[in-house]
Design an enzyme around this catalytic site. Structure first.
Site, PDB file in Angstrom:
ATOM      1  N   ASP A  80       3.141   6.930  -7.526  1.00 40.33           N
ATOM      2  CA  ASP A  80       4.394   6.565  -6.867  1.00 40.33           C
ATOM      3  C   ASP A  80       5.603   6.658  -7.789  1.00 40.33           C
ATOM      4  OD1 ASP A  80       3.186   5.832  -4.326  1.00 40.33           O
ATOM      5  OD2 ASP A  80       2.310   4.153  -5.417  1.00 40.33           O
ATOM      6  N   HIS A  99       0.827  -1.216   0.000  1.00 40.65           N
ATOM      7  CA  HIS A  99       0.000   0.000   0.000  1.00 40.65           C
ATOM      8  C   HIS A  99       0.858   1.261   0.000  1.00 40.65           C
ATOM      9  CE1 HIS A  99      -3.231   2.707   0.423  1.00 40.65           C
ATOM     10  NE2 HIS A  99      -3.545   2.553   1.690  1.00 40.65           N
ATOM     11  N   HIS A 155      -2.008   0.103 -12.054  1.00 34.52           N
ATOM     12  CA  HIS A 155      -2.878   0.451 -10.928  1.00 34.52           C
ATOM     13  C   HIS A 155      -4.059  -0.510 -10.921  1.00 34.52           C
ATOM     14  CE1 HIS A 155      -5.691   2.751  -8.391  1.00 34.52           C
ATOM     15  NE2 HIS A 155      -4.605   3.289  -7.876  1.00 34.52           N
TER      16      HIS A 155
END
Length: 466
Positions: free
Chosen positions: A402, A301, A347
């Site tokens: 990210d 996460h 994703h």
């Protein structure tokens, strides 16, 4: 608000602006967020009551065996008001996209990035706040920011080998001593008043989080130097960066952007769902948020941006800093052929480039276009999606948030990768606590889905097929 937004898009740019302004000023009569909520909540309660009376038995979706074994991926099972993740458009905060939030939310004097206070106001009310409302919120959080002495003592006595996220979770749990909700519940408060105490606790917790996070940073990486005092004339992010020890205006701007875009990502991700689940047991916001942070600390996460930086650093070591597109392409294929993934790409829900990546890329293009690490990230953006499409396995070959955030933090001198998830956690408080207020306002019950064993599931499937 969602209806206004949809109508605005249908009516075109000029009329859209009028509608957005109308929505903006619909809640502009007060700068007190709690007063505005007290007006909004009964209307929303009535709207949902009517909706459930009319459509309570309507089937929303089907559940497959694969969904049950696959982490409930794609299963529609939660009501989460503050944000919705569209596979093609990315996150929408109360109907507003990230570019719309960047344009419409108030900014600091001389700044260009949205203030997180404005986003919190939007998440809670559904309305774009005025500058006065955002200023009120900044001052309110400054007023509530002081940490109790036992939490300061606790933070100062943690061993330096204790992970920053473990320290954050423990400190937030210890702040439960300050919970207005827990005290009121023990005295038998009416259910109709729950949201008011959850609001007070949430406001207190958001106000205190930068102090907790800065103390962790200073203790671990700055030899325990003091965080200084909160300045009530500064916004939430500016106070945070001051306490961390950073004085660069651009880093403060980056922090405002970072805390805004990481705040919420609908309700199914681990941290949001954990907060919702624990809160449904009427655990106070401190306990609910601490649980969420334990989920965020998990490598699947909240640690992805660290993994991206490690991979980028290793890439530079192996192929050099000025690498050709062809060499980079070969390196990516070697990564994939060895059974690994390219960190920062793909994703679970999104099927396009993450708009959170895009706005960070735009920030980098403006402020650090010649940084070698950014240039590498930009080069990967040109190459990786095509390689992943050629491979044919990825449902989404595009970069996510990210892929970029760690590079920006490194550029401004925050090189302590273990700390990055703490920043993520401070930001995520805005979303999950805004939702927690509404969960209690709308009377959401204890979450208790039905589970089945594999044997029971097999028997059920046999009975259906027979």
């Amino acid at each position: 608000m969602a209806l206004l937004t949809a109508a605005a898009r249908l009516l075109g740019t000029k009329n859209a602006s009028c509608l957005v302004l109308a929505a903006r000023h619909a809640s502009a009569s007060s700068t007190n967020l709690k007063d505005i909520l007290a007006d909004l909540i009964p209307k929303e309660q009535a709207r949902i009551k009517t909706f459930r009376q009319q459509h309570g038995k309507t089937v929303v979706g089907q559940i497959t065996v694969d969904m049950m074994y696959g982490g409930m991926r794609g299963m529609k099972g939660l009501v989460y008001e503050t944000s919705v993740l569209d596979p093609d458009e990315g996150i929408r905060f109360r109907g507003f996209s990230i570019p719309e939030c960047q344009k419409l939310l108030p900014k600091a004097k001389g700044g260009e990035e949205p203030l997180p206070e404005g986003l919190f106001w939007l998440l809670v009310t559904g309305h774009i706040p005025t500058e006065e409302q955002v200023s009120w919120l900044s001052k309110e959080w400054a007023k509530r920011a002081a940490l109790p002495s036992h939490v300061v003592t606790m933070l100062d006595n943690f061993p330096t080998n204790l992970h920053p996220m473990s320290q954050l979770s423990a400190a937030v749990t210890a702040l439960n001593s300050e919970s207005n909700f827990a005290r009121a519940y023990a005295q038998g408060i009416s259910r109709t008043k729950y949201w008011e105490l959850i609001y007070e606790d949430s406001m207190d917790l958001i106000a205190k989080l930068p102090c907790v996070a800065a103390k962790i940073y200073r203790n671990l990486y700055r030899e325990g130097s003091g965080i200084g005092a909160i300045d009530s004339n500064l916004d939430w992010s500016h106070n945070f960066t001051n306490m961390l020890g950073y004085t660069d205006h651009q880093f403060t701007e980056l922090t405002r952007l970072y805390l805004t875009i990481h705040s919420d990502h609908e309700g199914g991700n681990v941290s949001a769902h954990t907060s919702h689940l624990v809160g449904s047991a009427l655990s106070d916001p401190y306990l609910s948020f601490a649980a969420a942070m334990n989920g965020l600390a998990g490598p699947l996460h909240g640690l992805a941006n660290q993994e991206v930086l490690v991979w980028l650093t290793q890439l530079q070591k192996e192929v050099g800093k000025d690498v050709s597109d062809e060499k980079l392409r070969d390196y990516i294929w070697n990564t994939l052929n060895s059974g690994r993934v390219v960190p920062g790409y793909g994703h679970a829900v999104l099927r396009k480039t993450d708009p959170r990546y895009t706005c960070q890329r735009e920030f980098a293009l403006k402020h650090l276009p010649n940084d070698p690490m950014f240039k590498l990230v930009a080069q990967l953006y040109k190459i990786v999606p095509n390689v992943l499409l050629e491979q044919g396995k990825a449902k989404n070959p595009w970069p996510n948030v990210d892929a970029h955030s760690g590079v920006l933090l490194q550029y401004y001198g925050m090189t302590e990768m273990n700390y990055y998830t703490v920043l993520f956690g401070v930001s995520r408080a805005l979303g999950v606590l805004a939702q927690l207020i509404w969960s209690r306002a709308l009377g959401f019950p204890l979450e208790r889905p039905k589970s089945m064993s594999t044997e029971g599931l097999m028997k059920f499937v046999d009975s259906k097929s027979g």
